[in-house]
Design a protein around this motif. Structure first.
Motif, PDB file in Angstrom:
ATOM      1  N   ILE A  53       5.094  -3.624   0.371  1.00 37.57           N
ATOM      2  CA  ILE A  53       4.680  -2.335  -0.181  1.00 37.57           C
ATOM      3  C   ILE A  53       4.750  -1.329   0.963  1.00 37.57           C
ATOM      4  CG2 ILE A  53       2.804  -1.055  -1.303  1.00 37.57           C
ATOM      5  CD1 ILE A  53       1.759  -3.790  -2.328  1.00 37.57           C
ATOM      6  N   PRO A  54       5.289  -0.133   0.721  1.00 38.02           N
ATOM      7  CA  PRO A  54       5.413   0.848   1.805  1.00 38.02           C
ATOM      8  C   PRO A  54       4.070   1.131   2.490  1.00 38.02           C
ATOM      9  CG  PRO A  54       6.633   1.582  -0.123  1.00 38.02           C
ATOM     10  CD  PRO A  54       5.860   0.364  -0.537  1.00 38.02           C
ATOM     11  N   TYR A  59      -1.734   1.852   2.680  1.00 39.60           N
ATOM     12  CA  TYR A  59      -2.918   2.389   3.337  1.00 39.60           C
ATOM     13  C   TYR A  59      -3.707   3.307   2.397  1.00 39.60           C
ATOM     14  CZ  TYR A  59      -5.997   4.147   6.913  1.00 39.60           C
ATOM     15  OH  TYR A  59      -7.119   4.467   7.628  1.00 39.60           O
ATOM     16  N   ALA A  60      -3.002   4.133   1.637  1.00 43.89           N
ATOM     17  CA  ALA A  60      -3.690   5.033   0.705  1.00 43.89           C
ATOM     18  C   ALA A  60      -4.441   4.252  -0.366  1.00 43.89           C
ATOM     19  CB  ALA A  60      -2.682   5.991   0.073  1.00 43.89           C
ATOM     20  N   VAL A  61      -3.831   3.213  -0.901  1.00 41.38           N
ATOM     21  CA  VAL A  61      -4.490   2.410  -1.938  1.00 41.38           C
ATOM     22  C   VAL A  61      -5.664   1.648  -1.341  1.00 41.38           C
ATOM     23  CG1 VAL A  61      -4.194   0.462  -3.526  1.00 41.38           C
ATOM     24  CG2 VAL A  61      -2.453   2.265  -3.415  1.00 41.38           C
ATOM     25  N   TRP A  62      -5.477   1.051  -0.173  1.00 41.69           N
ATOM     26  CA  TRP A  62      -6.547   0.285   0.477  1.00 41.69           C
ATOM     27  C   TRP A  62      -7.764   1.165   0.761  1.00 41.69           C
ATOM     28  CZ3 TRP A  62      -7.907   0.139   5.978  1.00 41.69           C
ATOM     29  CH2 TRP A  62      -8.731  -0.939   6.328  1.00 41.69           C
ATOM     30  N   THR A  63      -7.515   2.311   1.377  1.00 41.68           N
ATOM     31  CA  THR A  63      -8.643   3.203   1.671  1.00 41.68           C
ATOM     32  C   THR A  63      -9.221   3.806   0.399  1.00 41.68           C
ATOM     33  OG1 THR A  63      -7.165   5.070   2.099  1.00 41.68           O
ATOM     34  CG2 THR A  63      -7.870   3.768   3.996  1.00 41.68           C
ATOM     35  N   GLY A  64      -8.364   4.032  -0.593  1.00 43.57           N
ATOM     36  CA  GLY A  64      -8.850   4.573  -1.861  1.00 43.57           C
ATOM     37  C   GLY A  64      -9.796   3.609  -2.563  1.00 43.57           C
ATOM     38  N   ILE A  90     -14.082  11.582  -7.144  1.00 37.19           N
ATOM     39  CA  ILE A  90     -13.825  10.136  -7.176  1.00 37.19           C
ATOM     40  C   ILE A  90     -12.771   9.817  -8.226  1.00 37.19           C
ATOM     41  CG2 ILE A  90     -14.846   7.896  -7.768  1.00 37.19           C
ATOM     42  CD1 ILE A  90     -17.390   8.837  -6.339  1.00 37.19           C
ATOM     43  N   SER A  91     -12.827  10.493  -9.356  1.00 38.38           N
ATOM     44  CA  SER A  91     -11.825  10.302 -10.408  1.00 38.38           C
ATOM     45  C   SER A  91     -10.430  10.671  -9.922  1.00 38.38           C
ATOM     46  CB  SER A  91     -12.179  11.135 -11.641  1.00 38.38           C
ATOM     47  OG  SER A  91     -13.415  10.745 -12.157  1.00 38.38           O
ATOM     48  N   LEU A  92     -10.328  11.710  -9.120  1.00 39.21           N
ATOM     49  CA  LEU A  92      -9.029  12.099  -8.579  1.00 39.21           C
ATOM     50  C   LEU A  92      -8.474  11.025  -7.642  1.00 39.21           C
ATOM     51  CD1 LEU A  92      -9.676  15.888  -7.881  1.00 39.21           C
ATOM     52  CD2 LEU A  92      -8.197  14.901  -9.651  1.00 39.21           C
ATOM     53  N   ILE A  93      -9.338  10.398  -6.877  1.00 40.57           N
ATOM     54  CA  ILE A  93      -8.891   9.304  -6.009  1.00 40.57           C
ATOM     55  C   ILE A  93      -8.360   8.151  -6.862  1.00 40.57           C
ATOM     56  CG2 ILE A  93      -9.586   7.572  -4.293  1.00 40.57           C
ATOM     57  CD1 ILE A  93     -11.672   9.648  -3.307  1.00 40.57           C
ATOM     58  N   ILE A  94      -9.086   7.817  -7.928  1.00 47.62           N
ATOM     59  CA  ILE A  94      -8.659   6.740  -8.828  1.00 47.62           C
ATOM     60  C   ILE A  94      -7.309   7.074  -9.450  1.00 47.62           C
ATOM     61  CG2 ILE A  94      -9.192   5.519 -10.979  1.00 47.62           C
ATOM     62  CD1 ILE A  94     -12.202   5.848 -10.174  1.00 47.62           C
ATOM     63  N   ILE A  98      -3.816   4.867  -9.052  1.00 46.69           N
ATOM     64  CA  ILE A  98      -3.016   4.432 -10.200  1.00 46.69           C
ATOM     65  C   ILE A  98      -1.600   5.007 -10.113  1.00 46.69           C
ATOM     66  CG2 ILE A  98      -2.759   4.616 -12.704  1.00 46.69           C
ATOM     67  CD1 ILE A  98      -5.898   4.537 -12.810  1.00 46.69           C
ATOM     68  N   GLY A  99      -1.498   6.264  -9.744  1.00 46.78           N
ATOM     69  CA  GLY A  99      -0.190   6.891  -9.606  1.00 46.78           C
ATOM     70  C   GLY A  99       0.666   6.198  -8.554  1.00 46.78           C
ATOM     71  N   LEU A 100       0.064   5.878  -7.417  1.00 49.36           N
ATOM     72  CA  LEU A 100       0.818   5.187  -6.364  1.00 49.36           C
ATOM     73  C   LEU A 100       1.306   3.816  -6.845  1.00 49.36           C
ATOM     74  CD1 LEU A 100      -1.279   6.133  -3.233  1.00 49.36           C
ATOM     75  CD2 LEU A 100       1.081   6.796  -3.705  1.00 49.36           C
ATOM     76  N   LYS A 101       0.473   3.119  -7.592  1.00 50.73           N
ATOM     77  CA  LYS A 101       0.880   1.821  -8.140  1.00 50.73           C
ATOM     78  C   LYS A 101       2.025   2.002  -9.127  1.00 50.73           C
ATOM     79  CE  LYS A 101       0.793  -2.471  -9.675  1.00 50.73           C
ATOM     80  NZ  LYS A 101       2.147  -2.885  -9.847  1.00 50.73           N
ATOM     81  N   LEU A 102       1.920   2.982 -10.005  1.00 47.47           N
ATOM     82  CA  LEU A 102       2.936   3.159 -11.040  1.00 47.47           C
ATOM     83  C   LEU A 102       4.280   3.629 -10.481  1.00 47.47           C
ATOM     84  CD1 LEU A 102       0.830   4.868 -13.863  1.00 47.47           C
ATOM     85  CD2 LEU A 102       1.704   2.520 -13.810  1.00 47.47           C
TER      86      LEU A 102
END
Length: 105
Positions: A53-54, A59-64, A90-94, A98-102
């Motif tokens: 994974i890039p 890092y963004a997902v882990w810290t998120g 917090i909702s914006l982080i979630i 999700i966006g990064l995963k998709l």
């Protein structure tokens, strides 16, 4: 499997962050030992996920995951203040996680 490593790494990040809080500035033995044991596990799983994974996404997902989980548990366990703006952020982080995963191939 790499996303599972990343998810577990994020969950363990929440655990060691809570451990820091419970350690009272690393003055309490068992929470301090917990932090010392869980931090390397979280970093190891993060490193495994980064093989496929890039870097920026990982890092963004882990810290998120860590940020959202820690913020929610701060409210639940420590009665930290929360309001509509807090929940919205917090909702914006979630949404970002999700966006990064998709959109990560």
């Amino acid at each position: 499997m790499n996303w599972l490593y990343l998810l577990i790494a994020g969950i363990i990040e929440i655990i060691w962050t809570l451990g820091i809080r419970y350690s009272d500035g690393f003055t309490r033995l068992w929470p301090t030992i917990g932090v010392m044991l869980t931090t390397p596990v979280s970093l190891y799983l993060l490193a495994l996920a980064m093989r496929f994974i890039p870097l920026g996404t990982c890092y963004a997902v882990w810290t998120g995951i860590g940020s959202v989980g820690t913020a929610i548990l701060g409210v639940v366990l420590f009665n930290e203040p929360s309001n509509l703006a807090h929940i919205l952020c917090i909702s914006l982080i979630i949404i970002g996680i999700i966006g990064l995963k998709l959109f990560t191939h």
